[in-house]
Design a protein around this motif. Structure first.
Motif, PDB file in Angstrom:
ATOM      1  N   VAL A  57       0.848  -1.197   0.000  1.00 30.57           N
ATOM      2  CA  VAL A  57       0.000   0.000   0.000  1.00 30.57           C
ATOM      3  C   VAL A  57       0.883   1.246   0.000  1.00 30.57           C
ATOM      4  N   GLU A  58       1.939   1.239   0.809  1.00 36.38           N
ATOM      5  CA  GLU A  58       2.815   2.415   0.850  1.00 36.38           C
ATOM      6  C   GLU A  58       3.483   2.676  -0.504  1.00 36.38           C
ATOM      7  N   TYR A  59       3.724   1.619  -1.252  1.00 39.81           N
ATOM      8  CA  TYR A  59       4.340   1.763  -2.574  1.00 39.81           C
ATOM      9  C   TYR A  59       3.312   1.807  -3.705  1.00 39.81           C
ATOM     10  N   ALA A  60       2.080   2.084  -3.365  1.00 38.82           N
ATOM     11  CA  ALA A  60       1.010   2.231  -4.359  1.00 38.82           C
ATOM     12  C   ALA A  60       0.864   1.000  -5.255  1.00 38.82           C
ATOM     13  N   ILE A  61       1.095  -0.166  -4.660  1.00 35.40           N
ATOM     14  CA  ILE A  61       0.821  -1.432  -5.345  1.00 35.40           C
ATOM     15  C   ILE A  61      -0.573  -1.858  -4.875  1.00 35.40           C
ATOM     16  N   PRO A  62      -1.554  -1.906  -5.777  1.00 37.41           N
ATOM     17  CA  PRO A  62      -2.932  -2.168  -5.334  1.00 37.41           C
ATOM     18  C   PRO A  62      -3.105  -3.578  -4.766  1.00 37.41           C
ATOM     19  N   VAL A  63      -3.748  -3.662  -3.610  1.00 38.20           N
ATOM     20  CA  VAL A  63      -4.030  -4.956  -2.955  1.00 38.20           C
ATOM     21  C   VAL A  63      -5.509  -5.005  -2.579  1.00 38.20           C
ATOM     22  N   THR A  64      -5.999  -6.204  -2.316  1.00 39.84           N
ATOM     23  CA  THR A  64      -7.379  -6.356  -1.832  1.00 39.84           C
ATOM     24  C   THR A  64      -7.503  -5.695  -0.459  1.00 39.84           C
ATOM     25  N   ALA A  65      -8.614  -5.012  -0.202  1.00 40.49           N
ATOM     26  CA  ALA A  65      -8.862  -4.400   1.109  1.00 40.49           C
ATOM     27  C   ALA A  65      -8.799  -5.496   2.166  1.00 40.49           C
ATOM     28  N   PHE A  66      -8.163  -5.206   3.308  1.00 39.73           N
ATOM     29  CA  PHE A  66      -8.013  -6.255   4.328  1.00 39.73           C
ATOM     30  C   PHE A  66      -8.064  -5.690   5.737  1.00 39.73           C
ATOM     31  N   LYS A  67      -8.491  -6.542   6.684  1.00 41.80           N
ATOM     32  CA  LYS A  67      -8.504  -6.200   8.115  1.00 41.80           C
ATOM     33  C   LYS A  67      -8.239  -7.461   8.914  1.00 41.80           C
ATOM     34  N   LEU A  68      -7.410  -7.339   9.926  1.00 40.94           N
ATOM     35  CA  LEU A  68      -7.036  -8.495  10.743  1.00 40.94           C
ATOM     36  C   LEU A  68      -8.005  -8.678  11.903  1.00 40.94           C
ATOM     37  N   ALA A  69      -8.698  -9.818  11.928  1.00 42.09           N
ATOM     38  CA  ALA A  69      -9.660 -10.100  13.001  1.00 42.09           C
ATOM     39  C   ALA A  69      -9.047 -11.025  14.046  1.00 42.09           C
ATOM     40  N   LYS A  70      -9.419 -10.763  15.302  1.00 44.90           N
ATOM     41  CA  LYS A  70      -8.878 -11.564  16.412  1.00 44.90           C
ATOM     42  C   LYS A  70      -9.933 -12.527  16.963  1.00 44.90           C
ATOM     43  N   ASN A  71     -11.179 -12.380  16.528  1.00 44.27           N
ATOM     44  CA  ASN A  71     -12.231 -13.308  16.944  1.00 44.27           C
ATOM     45  C   ASN A  71     -13.352 -13.307  15.901  1.00 44.27           C
ATOM     46  N   GLU A  72     -14.289 -14.249  16.077  1.00 46.84           N
ATOM     47  CA  GLU A  72     -15.381 -14.417  15.113  1.00 46.84           C
ATOM     48  C   GLU A  72     -16.223 -13.160  14.944  1.00 46.84           C
ATOM     49  N   LYS A  73     -16.486 -12.496  16.057  1.00 51.98           N
ATOM     50  CA  LYS A  73     -17.331 -11.306  16.036  1.00 51.98           C
ATOM     51  C   LYS A  73     -16.668 -10.205  15.199  1.00 51.98           C
ATOM     52  N   GLU A  74     -15.370 -10.003  15.430  1.00 52.17           N
ATOM     53  CA  GLU A  74     -14.623  -9.009  14.647  1.00 52.17           C
ATOM     54  C   GLU A  74     -14.621  -9.382  13.173  1.00 52.17           C
ATOM     55  N   ALA A  75     -14.427 -10.665  12.884  1.00 52.02           N
ATOM     56  CA  ALA A  75     -14.386 -11.122  11.492  1.00 52.02           C
ATOM     57  C   ALA A  75     -15.705 -10.771  10.791  1.00 52.02           C
ATOM     58  N   ALA A  76     -16.828 -11.004  11.480  1.00 50.58           N
ATOM     59  CA  ALA A  76     -18.144 -10.708  10.905  1.00 50.58           C
ATOM     60  C   ALA A  76     -18.305  -9.199  10.689  1.00 50.58           C
ATOM     61  N   GLU A  77     -17.856  -8.396  11.680  1.00 49.75           N
ATOM     62  CA  GLU A  77     -17.949  -6.928  11.551  1.00 49.75           C
ATOM     63  C   GLU A  77     -17.119  -6.420  10.367  1.00 49.75           C
ATOM     64  N   PHE A  78     -15.885  -6.909  10.288  1.00 53.26           N
ATOM     65  CA  PHE A  78     -14.998  -6.455   9.211  1.00 53.26           C
ATOM     66  C   PHE A  78     -15.544  -6.858   7.853  1.00 53.26           C
ATOM     67  N   ALA A  79     -16.133  -8.061   7.781  1.00 51.93           N
ATOM     68  CA  ALA A  79     -16.704  -8.531   6.513  1.00 51.93           C
ATOM     69  C   ALA A  79     -17.806  -7.584   6.058  1.00 51.93           C
ATOM     70  N   GLU A  80     -18.632  -7.138   7.019  1.00 48.24           N
ATOM     71  CA  GLU A  80     -19.710  -6.200   6.665  1.00 48.24           C
ATOM     72  C   GLU A  80     -19.147  -4.862   6.197  1.00 48.24           C
ATOM     73  N   GLN A  81     -18.066  -4.428   6.853  1.00 46.37           N
ATOM     74  CA  GLN A  81     -17.443  -3.152   6.446  1.00 46.37           C
ATOM     75  C   GLN A  81     -16.842  -3.256   5.043  1.00 46.37           C
ATOM     76  N   ILE A  82     -16.173  -4.383   4.772  1.00 49.96           N
ATOM     77  CA  ILE A  82     -15.505  -4.550   3.477  1.00 49.96           C
ATOM     78  C   ILE A  82     -16.525  -4.797   2.373  1.00 49.96           C
ATOM     79  N   GLY A  83     -17.569  -5.555   2.700  1.00 46.37           N
ATOM     80  CA  GLY A  83     -18.603  -5.879   1.706  1.00 46.37           C
ATOM     81  C   GLY A  83     -18.443  -7.302   1.197  1.00 46.37           C
ATOM     82  N   PHE A  84     -19.550  -8.031   1.074  1.00 47.10           N
ATOM     83  CA  PHE A  84     -19.523  -9.434   0.650  1.00 47.10           C
ATOM     84  C   PHE A  84     -19.436  -9.537  -0.864  1.00 47.10           C
ATOM     85  N   PRO A  85     -18.893 -10.633  -1.403  1.00 46.98           N
ATOM     86  CA  PRO A  85     -18.278 -11.747  -0.683  1.00 46.98           C
ATOM     87  C   PRO A  85     -16.876 -11.393  -0.178  1.00 46.98           C
ATOM     88  N   VAL A  86     -16.434 -12.117   0.850  1.00 47.12           N
ATOM     89  CA  VAL A  86     -15.078 -11.907   1.382  1.00 47.12           C
ATOM     90  C   VAL A  86     -14.309 -13.226   1.380  1.00 47.12           C
TER      91      VAL A  86
END
Ligand code: ADP
Ligand code: MG
Length: 231
Positions: free
Chosen positions: A29-58
């Motif tokens: 990202v710092e070198y402007a190389i495009p990557v898939t949007a990502f977020k690191l989840a530490k539990n199931e609840k966070e994973a579900a929240e991040f998925a909603e923020q990013i948008g399905f499918p994930v």
């Protein structure tokens, strides 16, 4: 200090050489190389929240310094369409990781945007003992793995050299459009090659870099998996 040097010094301080996907993609990202949007989840609840923020499918992926090839460990689950699927994939990925290597340290599970299927290309860099940082380009899958249809240039490369790298592989016609597949955005791939060249020149301690696969679209491109190994 910038993000890349922060990431590299943290990896070193932990006595590691292989960056986690999150770390490698932060550098991209710092070198402007495009990557898939990502977020690191530490539990199931966070994973579900991040998925909603990013948008399905994930896509969900294991993040562990002890698991380099994530799909070999049952650590990659794609095309998750809702929070129920995300929660069960989270549990399944952790279970698979335990089975694969009970001693593996688990950092979390990466939730990421699912990149639509397209023509896959690979950009790599390797530090050659004689020539120094060297860039590699090829098309994904069988073209690189089976047919060794790849091309190399010593870094740093010019825009013209980047374009040559793309056009000189045998599989190049696949990027110009065929049957129902539209032509790929060559300029977007050129930019990725140039930015990768800059990255490995700025950080000579990078021994290996692998952007594999990159989805090449009619407009733009997106790195789905990134690996960086330090000396
Ligand atoms: P590894 O190489 O460590 O096994 P990857 O991150 O490359 O893991 O994932 C394995 C495969 O899953 C990829 O080659 C790609 O086909 C698919 N994949 C992974 N992440 C995504 C994504 N965000 N969008 C679409 N497909 C993906
Ligand atoms: Mg991969």
């Amino acid at each position: 200090m910038n993000k890349t040097s922060d990431v590299i010094s943290r990896v070193r301080s932990e006595g590691r050489k292989t960056l986690l996907e999150t770390e490698a993609k932060t550098i991209c990202v710092e070198y402007a190389i495009p990557v898939t949007a990502f977020k690191l989840a530490k539990n199931e609840k966070e994973a579900a929240e991040f998925a909603e923020q990013i948008g399905f499918p994930v896509v969900l992926k294991i993040v562990s310094p002890d698991i380099i090839h994530k799909s070999d460990a049952g650590g990659v689950m794609v095309n998750l369409k809702n929070t129920v699927e995300v929660r069960s994939a989270y549990a399944k990925i952790l279970e698979n990781a335990k089975k694969y290597n009970a001693a593996a340290k688990i950092v979390g599970v990466l939730v990421q945007e699912m990149a639509p299927q397209s023509t896959e290309v690979i950009v790599g860099a390797i530090k050659d003992p004689q020539f120094g940082q060297t860039l590699m380009f090829g098309l994904g899958g069988i073209f690189v793995e089976l047919l060794k249809d790849v091309t190399f240039r010593i870094a740093p490369i010019t825009r013209e050299e980047a374009r040559e790298m793309i056009t000189e592989v045998k599989a190049y016609p696949l990027l110009t459009g065929y049957r129902n597949t539209p032509p790929a955005d060559i300029d977007a791939i050129v930019t990725i090659l140039l930015n990768t060249s800059k990255l490995v020149m700025d950080y000579p301690e990078i021994k290996e870099l692998d952007l594999n696969p990159i989805m090449a679209y009619e407009k733009g491109a997106k790195t789905v998996d990134a690996r960086i190994i330090l000396e």
